[in-house]
Design a protein around this motif. Sequence first.
Motif, mmCIF file in Angstrom:
data_model
loop_
_atom_site.group_PDB
_atom_site.id
_atom_site.type_symbol
_atom_site.label_atom_id
_atom_site.label_comp_id
_atom_site.label_asym_id
_atom_site.label_seq_id
_atom_site.Cartn_x
_atom_site.Cartn_y
_atom_site.Cartn_z
ATOM 1 N N THR A 248 -17.587 -1.085 -10.085
ATOM 2 C CA THR A 248 -16.343 -1.952 -10.772
ATOM 3 C C THR A 248 -16.125 -3.128 -9.495
ATOM 4 O O THR A 248 -16.356 -2.720 -8.082
ATOM 5 N N GLY A 249 -15.377 -4.226 -9.553
ATOM 6 C CA GLY A 249 -14.868 -5.097 -8.810
ATOM 7 C C GLY A 249 -13.530 -5.421 -8.752
ATOM 8 O O GLY A 249 -13.223 -6.713 -8.945
ATOM 9 N N ARG A 250 -12.642 -4.480 -8.576
ATOM 10 C CA ARG A 250 -11.095 -4.632 -8.643
ATOM 11 C C ARG A 250 -10.578 -5.345 -7.483
ATOM 12 O O ARG A 250 -11.115 -5.198 -6.309
ATOM 13 N N THR A 251 -9.476 -6.134 -7.312
ATOM 14 C CA THR A 251 -8.906 -6.551 -6.614
ATOM 15 C C THR A 251 -8.542 -5.290 -5.336
ATOM 16 O O THR A 251 -7.918 -4.522 -5.704
ATOM 17 N N HIS A 252 -9.030 -5.757 -4.059
ATOM 18 C CA HIS A 252 -8.856 -4.989 -2.865
ATOM 19 C C HIS A 252 -9.191 -3.395 -3.319
ATOM 20 O O HIS A 252 -8.745 -2.435 -2.586
ATOM 21 N N GLN A 253 -10.311 -3.207 -4.039
ATOM 22 C CA GLN A 253 -10.865 -1.961 -4.509
ATOM 23 C C GLN A 253 -11.153 -1.020 -3.276
ATOM 24 O O GLN A 253 -10.514 0.180 -3.111
ATOM 25 N N ILE A 254 -11.975 -1.415 -2.623
ATOM 26 C CA ILE A 254 -12.299 -0.775 -1.259
ATOM 27 C C ILE A 254 -11.097 -0.328 -0.316
ATOM 28 O O ILE A 254 -10.946 0.762 0.132
ATOM 29 N N ARG A 255 -10.481 -1.344 -0.011
ATOM 30 C CA ARG A 255 -9.292 -1.202 0.766
ATOM 31 C C ARG A 255 -8.246 -0.123 0.140
ATOM 32 O O ARG A 255 -7.810 0.620 0.936
ATOM 33 N N ALA A 256 -8.201 -0.030 -1.223
ATOM 34 C CA ALA A 256 -7.118 0.744 -1.994
ATOM 35 C C ALA A 256 -7.919 2.167 -2.046
ATOM 36 O O ALA A 256 -7.051 3.103 -1.829
ATOM 37 N N HIS A 257 -9.032 2.036 -2.335
ATOM 38 C CA HIS A 257 -9.480 3.420 -2.357
ATOM 39 C C HIS A 257 -9.761 4.129 -1.210
ATOM 40 O O HIS A 257 -9.420 5.309 -1.216
ATOM 41 N N MET A 258 -10.084 3.409 -0.126
ATOM 42 C CA MET A 258 -10.219 4.142 1.304
ATOM 43 C C MET A 258 -9.125 4.625 1.605
ATOM 44 O O MET A 258 -8.898 5.937 2.345
ATOM 45 N N LYS A 259 -7.834 3.880 1.499
ATOM 46 C CA LYS A 259 -6.636 4.362 1.936
ATOM 47 C C LYS A 259 -6.215 5.632 1.026
ATOM 48 O O LYS A 259 -5.676 6.603 1.687
ATOM 49 N N TYR A 260 -6.403 5.587 -0.230
ATOM 50 C CA TYR A 260 -6.214 6.712 -0.984
ATOM 51 C C TYR A 260 -6.917 8.237 -0.529
ATOM 52 O O TYR A 260 -6.659 9.138 -0.621
ATOM 53 N N LEU A 261 -8.293 7.578 0.025
ATOM 54 C CA LEU A 261 -9.098 8.877 0.599
ATOM 55 C C LEU A 261 -8.483 9.572 1.896
ATOM 56 O O LEU A 261 -9.136 10.448 2.397
ATOM 57 N N GLY A 262 -7.797 8.608 2.415
ATOM 58 C CA GLY A 262 -7.021 9.024 3.722
ATOM 59 C C GLY A 262 -7.986 8.397 5.001
ATOM 60 O O GLY A 262 -7.782 8.939 6.090
#
Length: 343
Positions: A248-262
Amino acid sequence: MAEVEEGAHEEELFEQHRIIADPNQAILRVDKFLIDRLPNVTRNKIQQGIKDGFVKVNGQQIKPNYKIHPGDEILVYITEPPRDEDVVPEDIPLNIIYEDEYLLVVNKPAGMVVHPAYQNWTGTLVNALAYHFQNLPEMKGNEGRPGLVHRIDKDTSGLLVIAKTEQAMNGLAKQFFDHSIERTYYALVWGEPDPADGTIDVNVGRSLKDRRITTAFPKADFGKTAITHYKTLKTLRYVSLILCNLETGRTHQIRAHMKYLGHTLFNDATYGGDQVLKGTVFTKYKQFVQNCFKVMPRQALHAKSLGFIHPISKKQMQFDSELPEDFVNVLDKWENYVTHHSE
């Protein structure tokens, strides 16, 4: 947690917020309730909006002293700064890596905004496109952004496909809608992901505390579906180079997902990656990291490859790009550090 939905009604120059008060919500004055949920809107603006009738509760206009109760539905209309849809053509060089009569693929440098918006009306990719190409199509509801079917952040570098005709725009937009576009990114992140390869299937949405930030919502009670597949390419002790494939291509997706992953992106100031998140307490190490930040003064994210079906010829198109110089230099510095520092 209160449920919040957002939508834009640009023809009215309003931004709409719909908030459902939590079942356990304490009784609270409406202005105090809203100030916590609209952090970038001043209390004076909220209070004036209530007086002007731009705040409704359960479909009814309210008085400033109204108190919110559990389950109340609150609609808020906030005026936005006017947006000029007339794009000013500007003679800005474009790095075009492919072009035909229907579309082109450009390699956007870091620091360039994709389209004009509040506080960034000039110097954008769209301003450059308007200069180099005439009569680019616009998607309905996306006026003022000719040729665009997707975008990447200002400080993210990499590949974008631009439509030159209405037919090409519709064909590409359908592929983005179907999630059939292949997009891979290279990212330098703090730490070593465990597992090294995996999939992050966690909703993301605009933060309830800061509308500039995208937040992961693991309980899936808010936000939109977001799926990122990642693979660790190289570990460099305190940071890792990873490949991310977007489903998917949400706004800031990678940036938010990687922060969520730690594993926040290296030097991503918006998400806290501009701090020393992994490593030693030694001053020399901290100085080394600060020097890396200076070499790459942005989040370490590059849209490396792009694959899609040509909307007219129906041929598979595949494009790849080299990492930009700042990204290469930071990787070299970390490689050198790992080689010469046995900690």
